[in-house]
Design an enzyme around this catalytic site. Structure first.
Site, short mmCIF file in Angstrom:
data_model
loop_
_atom_site.label_atom_id
_atom_site.label_comp_id
_atom_site.label_asym_id
_atom_site.label_seq_id
_atom_site.Cartn_x
_atom_site.Cartn_y
_atom_site.Cartn_z
CE LYS A 54 2.60 2.91 -2.31
NZ LYS A 54 2.94 2.02 -1.52
CD GLN A 98 6.22 1.11 -0.11
OE1 GLN A 98 5.06 1.97 -0.11
NE2 GLN A 98 6.33 0.00 -0.96
CG ASP A 121 -0.54 -0.33 3.07
OD1 ASP A 121 -0.66 -0.36 2.04
OD2 ASP A 121 0.41 0.05 3.50
N1 GUN Z 1 5.46 -2.83 -0.66
C1 GUN Z 1 4.98 -3.39 -1.68
N2 GUN Z 1 3.64 -3.35 -1.99
C2 GUN Z 1 2.96 -2.43 -0.77
C3 GUN Z 1 1.95 -2.14 -0.26
O1 GUN Z 1 0.87 -2.29 -0.76
N3 GUN Z 1 2.01 -1.43 0.92
C4 GUN Z 1 3.11 -1.19 1.47
N4 GUN Z 1 3.13 -0.30 2.78
N5 GUN Z 1 4.21 -1.80 1.10
C5 GUN Z 1 4.31 -2.41 -0.02
#
Ligand code: GUN
Length: 297
Positions: A54, A98, A121
């Site tokens: 990311k 995350q 998100d």
């Molecule tokens: N863990 C798995 N997928 C995601 C996501 O799209 N966002 C976040 N913050 N954590 C995740």
């Protein structure tokens, strides 16, 4: 006949190129560089790879990005304080926590601390509510990526039966909301199935679009798929395979080899939904930067 394989990598590259062009114009117009901070708690190896990717995606676009990593034993209040500082930091337009978090942490309380305008998100209750109301708000990245795959591939959703398997807050519920919304990539008749659903094979057999997002390796069998249906596989599961170079390999939630013989179009794992998630995160970060800067172009 074998299904068309949906090339998520190629579509994600196109989305990223568009985001880059839009971002460059935004930066030239406003002097503001989009900024994303990724918070990670603990040492989950898959999460560590995701957060690095990311940040790298941001840096590739010339944006500001940092990872703030905390040990698994960090206190709730320390992460809360970090989120509050980022909420107030004008260089930061997106804050991503995350998931999953270590068990002792209150995930919901932390997600609710993130300022909704910086919630790239789309997990804050305000943004979850806006999605269900059809109001503009950041939309969870994987569901947004799934919808984009469908529209880019010219797959009609209007009036079609979409069966979503899995009711998570990250994928299942928001993708159902998106497919239900009015307009392009929506207008579907949506059914959300889960571990308590009766006769799942019978339900999936009726689906024009199947979104498999329950995190069970190769759970959806090829024999369940209606001929010509579109299969979107969200699963990323590592299974042991002594014949594979690393002794293991990645599989989705769908039995790919059998499903591709029946489906009309199918996403591979890897290379399907996965690359779209980061592309849509870049899209969401730019959108947050634009809204926070009052940019209306
Ligand atoms: N863990 C798995 N997928 C995601 C996501 O799209 N966002 C976040 N913050 N954590 C995740």
């Amino acid at each position: 006949m074998s299904a068309r394989i949906i090339d998520g990598k190629a579509i994600a590259d196109r989305v990223r190129a568009q985001v880059r062009a839009d971002a460059d114009a935004f930066i030239a117009r406003t002097g503001v560089t989009p900024g994303l901070i990724v918070l990670i708690v603990g040492e989950n190896p898959a999460s560590q790879v995701y957060v690095r990717n990311k940040r790298k995606a941001c840096l590739d676009l010339g944006w500001y990005s940092e990872i703030r990593a905390f040990p698994a034993e960090v206190s709730q209040s320390e992460v809360e304080a970090q989120i509050e500082a980022l909420n107030a930091d004008p260089r930061v337009h997106g804050i991503l926590l995350q998931l999953p978090l270590p068990r002792h942490m209150d995930e919901q309380a932390l997600l609710e601390r993130i300022r909704p305008e910086k919630d790239v998100d789309g997990f804050h209750p305000v943004n979850v509510g806006k999605l269900s109301l059809g109001l503009p708000a950041p939309i969870p990245c994987t569901p947004l990526g799934i919808q984009r795959l469908l529209t880019e591939e010219g797959i009609e959703t209007r009036g079609r039966l979409a069966v979503v398997i899995g009711r998570s807050n990250i994928v299942g519920k928001p993708v159902a909301q998106l497919l239900l919304r009015k307009g392009a990539g929506g207008d579907a008749t949506v059914c959300v199935a889960h571990s308590r659903t009766a006769d799942l094979p019978g339900l999936v057999r009726q689906a024009d679009i199947v979104v498999a997002a329950m995190g069970q390796p190769e759970f959806v069998k090829g024999a369940w798929i209606k001929p010509g249906a579109t299969v979107i596989d969200v699963g990323i599961n590592r299974i042991s395979d002594p014949s594979a170079p690393k002794g293991s390999r990645l599989v989705g939630d769908v039995e790919f080899a059998a499903a591709r013989e029946v489906a009309g179009a199918i996403t591979p794992v890897p290379g399907g939904v996965g690359p779209m998630t980061i592309a849509m995160l870049m899209h969401n970060t730019l959108e947050c930067a634009r809204r926070l800067s009052g940019d209306s172009a």
